[in-house]
Design a protein around this motif. Structure first.
Motif, mmCIF file in Angstrom:
data_model
loop_
_atom_site.group_PDB
_atom_site.id
_atom_site.type_symbol
_atom_site.label_atom_id
_atom_site.label_comp_id
_atom_site.label_asym_id
_atom_site.label_seq_id
_atom_site.Cartn_x
_atom_site.Cartn_y
_atom_site.Cartn_z
ATOM 1 N N GLY A 38 12.091 -9.862 -12.216
ATOM 2 C CA GLY A 38 10.751 -10.713 -12.485
ATOM 3 C C GLY A 38 9.499 -9.745 -11.650
ATOM 4 O O GLY A 38 8.364 -9.309 -12.550
ATOM 5 N N GLU A 39 9.701 -9.457 -10.784
ATOM 6 C CA GLU A 39 8.791 -8.653 -9.912
ATOM 7 C C GLU A 39 8.603 -7.238 -10.420
ATOM 8 O O GLU A 39 7.522 -6.691 -11.034
ATOM 9 C CB GLU A 39 8.880 -8.372 -8.360
ATOM 10 C CG GLU A 39 8.805 -9.600 -7.662
ATOM 11 C CD GLU A 39 9.459 -9.667 -6.062
ATOM 12 O OE1 GLU A 39 8.861 -10.063 -5.464
ATOM 13 O OE2 GLU A 39 10.364 -8.675 -6.109
ATOM 14 N N MET A 40 9.611 -6.583 -10.823
ATOM 15 C CA MET A 40 9.461 -5.538 -11.547
ATOM 16 C C MET A 40 8.931 -5.307 -12.954
ATOM 17 O O MET A 40 8.022 -4.603 -13.353
ATOM 18 C CB MET A 40 10.973 -4.654 -11.943
ATOM 19 C CG MET A 40 11.547 -4.351 -10.596
ATOM 20 S SD MET A 40 13.008 -3.234 -10.803
ATOM 21 C CE MET A 40 14.118 -4.561 -11.068
ATOM 22 N N SER A 41 9.289 -6.457 -13.862
ATOM 23 C CA SER A 41 8.517 -6.810 -14.977
ATOM 24 C C SER A 41 6.961 -6.957 -15.004
ATOM 25 O O SER A 41 6.308 -6.404 -15.614
ATOM 26 C CB SER A 41 9.113 -8.099 -15.664
ATOM 27 O OG SER A 41 8.628 -8.469 -16.862
ATOM 28 N N CYS A 42 6.807 -7.885 -13.774
ATOM 29 C CA CYS A 42 5.236 -7.997 -13.601
ATOM 30 C C CYS A 42 4.461 -6.910 -13.210
ATOM 31 O O CYS A 42 3.426 -6.459 -13.983
ATOM 32 C CB CYS A 42 5.370 -9.118 -12.664
ATOM 33 S SG CYS A 42 3.569 -9.572 -12.054
ATOM 34 N N LEU A 43 5.093 -5.937 -12.339
ATOM 35 C CA LEU A 43 4.547 -4.802 -11.853
ATOM 36 C C LEU A 43 4.235 -4.001 -13.032
ATOM 37 O O LEU A 43 3.338 -3.260 -13.331
ATOM 38 C CB LEU A 43 5.094 -4.163 -10.828
ATOM 39 C CG LEU A 43 5.152 -4.586 -9.466
ATOM 40 C CD1 LEU A 43 6.186 -4.084 -8.636
ATOM 41 C CD2 LEU A 43 3.811 -4.570 -8.748
ATOM 42 N N ASP A 44 5.235 -3.731 -13.970
ATOM 43 C CA ASP A 44 5.248 -3.053 -15.135
ATOM 44 C C ASP A 44 4.088 -3.447 -16.252
ATOM 45 O O ASP A 44 3.217 -2.602 -16.625
ATOM 46 C CB ASP A 44 6.527 -3.030 -15.975
ATOM 47 C CG ASP A 44 6.556 -1.962 -17.203
ATOM 48 O OD1 ASP A 44 6.293 -0.684 -16.722
ATOM 49 O OD2 ASP A 44 6.879 -2.518 -18.258
ATOM 50 N N ARG A 45 3.964 -4.592 -16.414
ATOM 51 C CA ARG A 45 2.946 -5.102 -17.227
ATOM 52 C C ARG A 45 1.362 -5.134 -16.539
ATOM 53 O O ARG A 45 0.307 -4.596 -17.184
ATOM 54 C CB ARG A 45 3.042 -6.632 -17.335
ATOM 55 C CG ARG A 45 4.273 -7.099 -18.579
ATOM 56 C CD ARG A 45 4.189 -8.539 -19.080
ATOM 57 N NE ARG A 45 4.184 -9.409 -17.918
ATOM 58 C CZ ARG A 45 5.065 -10.042 -17.226
ATOM 59 N NH1 ARG A 45 6.458 -9.502 -17.542
ATOM 60 N NH2 ARG A 45 5.112 -10.720 -16.259
ATOM 61 N N CYS A 46 1.635 -5.318 -14.989
ATOM 62 C CA CYS A 46 0.222 -5.215 -14.500
ATOM 63 C C CYS A 46 -0.282 -3.814 -14.566
ATOM 64 O O CYS A 46 -1.497 -3.186 -14.769
ATOM 65 C CB CYS A 46 0.313 -5.665 -13.236
ATOM 66 S SG CYS A 46 -1.070 -5.617 -12.000
#
Length: 107
Positions: A63-71
């Motif tokens: 979830g953190e990786m996905s959030c960082l990627d989108r951010c």
């Protein structure tokens, strides 16, 4: 005055031609690197604050990786849009300045 191969003696002996005004290419490059570094730092802080819940684990969760990627993607997209708008405004201002100079100069 006397000249040698198209150069005046004053430029050959002592009084060098005037330096162009404004920042040097090196100064411009340094400012660009500093601006990119600042942008990267702001993006890192903002996305880490938004996406990384805690620092206990050695690795990021999915979830953190996905959030960082989108951010990061959104941050870079927004930065490109701002840069493009800035470039367009600068071009319009330059064109207007040139038009005004031509009017003043009678061209």
């Amino acid at each position: 005055g006397l000249s040698v191969a198209g150069m005046s003696l004053s430029s050959l002996f002592g009084s060098a031609p005037a330096q162009p005004s404004g920042p040097s290419a090196l100064d411009v490059a340094k400012a660009e690197i500093q601006a990119q570094t600042d942008l990267f730092h702001k993006m890192t802080l903002m996305c880490q604050k938004k996406c990384v819940a805690h620092h206990r684990d050695g690795e990021l969760s999915v979830g953190e990786m996905s959030c960082l990627d989108r951010c990061v993607g959104k941050f870079m997209e927004a930065n490109l849009k701002v840069a493009e708008a800035n470039r367009e405004m600068t071009e319009k201002a330059d064109a207007l300045n040139q038009k005004q100079q031509n009017m003043i100069g009678g061209n």
